[in-house]
Design an enzyme around this catalytic site. Structure first.
Site, short mmCIF file in Angstrom:
data_model
loop_
_atom_site.label_atom_id
_atom_site.label_comp_id
_atom_site.label_asym_id
_atom_site.label_seq_id
_atom_site.Cartn_x
_atom_site.Cartn_y
_atom_site.Cartn_z
CD GLU A 195 -2.62 -1.43 2.52
OE1 GLU A 195 -2.51 -0.58 3.40
OE2 GLU A 195 -3.44 -2.36 2.56
CB CYS A 234 -8.63 2.11 7.89
SG CYS A 234 -8.16 1.95 6.17
#
Lengths: 643, 643
Positions: free
Chosen positions: A314, A410
């Protein structure tokens, strides 16, 4: 004056953002509250509140039934929700919501150890492993989010119970890392920026000291995670402690020159660094922040303000590597870039930082949420290819439509807390004046500072005009007003009461200091042209292509408006692009663009020796933040350009 | 007549391929022989020969010192080397090399169990686990390569020791899977095509039966690997047995419509299927092959003949997903596509299959080897970006320069055996005639079939003319000659002794049946124009771009010829492209191309509102197979095209 809690003072009323805030209040926060309490049929359970109940029971009875469930950072979900709820309460009082928040806070307090330690994963599941896996176990990350929630809840409601809890927790962390000299630093930065907030809220020096400690020790022993792993021998995800770039610990922070690794971690860290640099006037730290911010925005950022070019880790990859279809471009990372840029703006008043805040907000962040608030993207690609996006092994992360909810929750609460606290970015009130950064309609109560209120009226991002009205308590208000001029507005016209003025302009802000009366109106007209935007040729993915921008909005072509064949379109070089009237019923209200271009006939064969025939066509473009709201279809931001 | 061993009958003498074959003989095969024997300083040891020694000792003494070392498929390295050496011996006798081959073959024989079983990994390391992990342990894959070596060595040297070994081994496999009814099929196909070769060489029906068995049972029980894993509980790589596409066992082969999974496995399987379909006249199997071949070449193949769009799984992805910089495009997979296409050509005489053989050979496969034969690419991207290629986490596989040697030595020996057996693809001699598929200079001995020799003279791929000369043993040779017309040659001129003829043309072949005398010359002139080639707009990576081709060669732009800035170049639509004279000293002899185009000034900023200025320029293009021979630099096949 930087203590002014803007979130409690600015009442957002404009059509564009008030709609989003209503969505957050009425859809996003309630959905997430239900999720935290495992009340959503068919969704993967969160167990977040239940983890706190079990931890509380264990602390008070010595045992608990059941097991910890969820991510190692599950606690942060309730923290981020509480933070968002606090901001919402500041704007829209809601006794029932506040009561429920207070109950949750009480539960959190009961799950706190006597020494202040607070983390349900460790309390319930690994009571003997506190602080033994800083690399992966997210203890300090969760603490950071809880601190942010405690500060926000105190500032927005005046209630200090959660603030006291997080102070006790921070004291516990201080004892471990400062007084007891424990080595190490967080695997996932976040606590640094949170401790700076806690310091400003409480004026307690030790919190600043602890923030600076974590910043200063990071990467000095770049083998810390490796040593910890070797010594303690337990792992959460099996992350490689040798991959030092992943968590930005390959070098001391002041030596870091490139934005690397996990993009969210990176920008959270940099935001904390910039905040600390401002607070302590640490020039070497400020210089590091400038270098990193420049590296991101000049070499590693998508035109939508998204960052993180690779799913793997990521993460950031290399300079000028900005693939459109396989981008990671996480919503949380764009939000983190806003945090970072906002701190840079305090550090150095320059419109370039605000430009990036605006770019990331109006494009990547808003695209992260379905227009009806019910679904979210984590990944925000700049090109979508049905049949490949979300399906090919290289594109599994790049979903072509927003999914319902995620086990790892998230991004949605991050969007919620950003949108409910947007006032903190819209205005800055510093000793140098009142800075109007972003153009959201609403009224800012400056009674404590300038003796009155300022109301901003605009139809931004679709209207190019911004008006400032004044309500002085005593005749006039003396305000050193500074209005940002977006870099896309080459010619900006300023008027006071229909009279043109030529204010001093410096680093992207126009300065208008004056005693304003209730009759005064400052009117700003931006040059909101449709512009084509080009990428440096160093970016392979975009050679020969252009994107289209109007004001703060990046536009894109979707299949649904273009005969389901976006890949056959090219923009005409020097072709006109016209702007539609405001379409209130399309995509909750947009202006779309019509560009002169070409449409190629699609060849039947994979390869052919004949260039396909092209005919002139009109390409319909919609704002990027609205993409993917009309089902599965192609989408492209960067479009080939031809003469 | 398909039994004619072309590899022993065709003496390649042309400048282009004779150089490659000399390299293989003098550089590649000796290097690999040293590697197999662990005689290369600094290289990761192979241990391949040593594994056979240990297995032999264990069989004869009951124990061995040391441990098996290397990949589970390490045995295949020696098999592929022996196969390449055999072909080389057929063309260039070398008593010393043959003696060493015989020694190795003797050693292999000693490592064979009494029941015929042969695999050093299992003999040395896992004697009780034979056939218990077909999914990952590559037992049948290694067997297939050993069978190919045995057949090749017998056909090229007349010595049948290795052939007998592999027959005994195949009998052992036959007993297990046919007579004893063991379930299962190979995780990595290869034995299917090998057993078909063994059948043709020995005329033993059971080998064909066994090949058909493996083809027919594949995917019928698509859970076989899962069940095996559950039952036997051991793993080599930890591959997921639920990922059925990876090893093409998600459905019976006749039901498979898309080329999926690991690209090498796929095309090896399809080659075996096509061979079996031809041999058994199985129309449903032939239809499946045609569908799969069409899917590859119409939806999933790079313009260089490379296949496999993703590093993840070294695999096919989805239709029209052909990223240039992150391509896997493995050399072995292109070789496998040549195997498959060659079998299709026997199944259905059509130049489209030969076109793909030629495309893959002259572009992807040759690019796989450094021009001096010392280094190899496994991955053959169509775009290289220094600083990103080989470095970004998404590009680690896509090296910008060829590395020295690999621990997994699959591609180099595959290139070696393909180039040494190239005659099998150049000519086909069937009951329908003599087919001239590829244009390599040399003399084909057809004494046994047509009473004489045919010599092909050409400067292909740089010359456009091909001449056929005849040496009849008795005055004339009656040959039904069929000459392929490449699809890129729109106007092809045929002459016999300076007199134009208009032969019958069907499916890409021109048919010229005649009694040829020693005075006769057939001359073919192809229209070898420089052509731009375009991709279907369904391929996102190539919209707005063109590539350049001349004859069988795809060209590319490298930084070293273009001011180190290939990304700023665009081709001029309708611009001229001129061909250089033959440059014998550049890249071992090439013709380069000079294309009219534009060079854009590079913007200093990542994004800008101004289109960069462009000026006309000359773009130098070199054949793709020569890229990466002049150090680290940019490379691009697909280049934006502008008016």
């Amino acid at each position: 004056m930087s203590d002014l809690k803007l979130v409690t003072k600015f009442d957002v009323t404009d059509g564009f953002f008030a709609r989003y805030r209503k969505l957050v209040r009425e859809v996003v926060l309630p959905y997430q509250e239900n999720a935290l309490n495992d009340r959503i049929e068919g969704a993967e359970k969160s167990h977040c509140i239940e983890n706190f109940r079990m931890a509380a029971k264990k602390l008070h009875t010595g045992k608990c039934d059941g097991e910890f469930y969820g991510m190692v950072f599950q606690d942060s979900d309730v923290a981020k929700w509480l933070e968002g709820a606090a901001y919402s309460l500041a704007q829209t009082p809601d006794g029932e919501l506040e009561r429920r928040c207070d109950e949750i806070i009480e539960l959190i307090g009961q799950a706190q150890h006597e020494d202040g330690y607070l983390n349900t994963y460790f309390t319930v599941k690994e009571p003997d492993k506190r602080w033994t896996n800083l690399h992966e176990a997210h203890e300090l990350y969760c603490a950071g989010h809880m601190i942010e929630a405690g500060v926000a809840y105190a500032e927005c409601t005046g209630k200090t119970r959660l603030l006291q809890i997080v102070c006790d927790m921070a004291d516990c962390i201080y004892k471990h890392f400062i007084e007891d000299h424990a080595e190490g630093y967080p695997g996932h930065p976040e606590i640094e920026l949170a401790l700076m907030r806690l310091y400003r809220c409480t004026k307690e020096e030790k919190y600043k000291e602890l923030a600076l400690h974590f910043i200063n020790v990071r990467g000095v022993n770049s083998d810390y995670f490796k040593q910890e792993n070797k010594k303690n021998r337990w792992s959460v995800w099996g992350n490689d402690p040798e991959n030092k770039e992943y968590a930005q610990n390959m070098a001391p922070v002041r030596m870091q020159k490139k934005a690397v690794g996990h993009a969210v971690r990176a920008v959270y860290l940099y935001a904390g660094m910039a905040d600390a640099a401002k607070e302590t006037q640490d020039e070497s730290l400020a210089d590091a922040c400038k270098i990193l911010w420049n590296n991101i925005t000049q070499c590693r950022m998508y035109v939508t303000g998204a960052i993180g070019s690779a799913y793997e880790g990521e993460a950031f990859t290399k300079d000028y590597h900005l693939p459109n279809d396989t981008a990671y471009a996480e919503t949380c990372a764009a939000i983190g870039l806003i945090f970072f840029s906002n701190k840079m703006l305090y550090l150095e008043r320059n419109g370039k930082y605000t430009d990036i805040i605006e770019r990331a907000l109006y494009n990547c962040v808003l695209a992260g949420m379905q227009l009806d608030g019910t679904k979210f993207f984590y990944v925000n690609p700049l090109e979508v290819l049905p049949g490949i996006s979300g399906e090919a092994q290289t594109h599994r992360h790049a979903l072509p439509v927003r999914p319902k909810w995620f086990a790892c929750a998230c991004c949605p609460p991050n969007v919620a807390r950003l949108l409910t606290s947007i006032s903190e970015y819209v205005w800055h009130v510093t000793k140098d004046g009142l800075f109007s950064n972003l153009f959201l309609g609403g009224t800012l109560d400056l009674s404590d500072v300038y003796g009155g209120k300022v109301t901003l009226k605009t139809e931004y991002p679709y209207g190019n005009q911004v008006e400032y009205h004044f309500e002085p308590q005593n005749g006039t208000m003396s305000i050193p007003l500074a209005i940002r001029i977006p870099s896309w507005s080459k010619n900006t016209v300023f008027r006071i009461n229909d009279k043109r003025i030529n204010p001093e302009v410096k680093d992207g802000y126009a300065y208008i200091s004056r005693n304003f009366s209730a009759e005064d109106v400052v009117i700003v007209e931006f040059e909101m042209l449709v512009r084509k935007i080009y990428t440096s040729n160093k970016v392979s993915a975009n050679t020969g292509k252009a994107a289209v921008e109007r004001g703060p909005l990046i536009y894109c072509a979707e299949g649904v408006d273009n005969g389901d064949d976006v890949l056959s379109l090219s923009l005409m070089k020097d072709g006109s692009i016209t702007v539609s009237e405001y379409l209130p019923d399309k995509l909750f209200g947009i202006q779309e663009l019509y560009a002169e271009g070409y449409k190629e006939t699609v060849s039947d064969t994979l390869y052919s020796y004949e260039a396909s025939r092209e005919e002139k066509c009109k390409i319909t473009l919609v704002p990027y933040y609205t993409w993917g709201n009309r089902g599965l279809n192609q989408m492209r931001v960067w479009i080939p350009e031809k003469k």
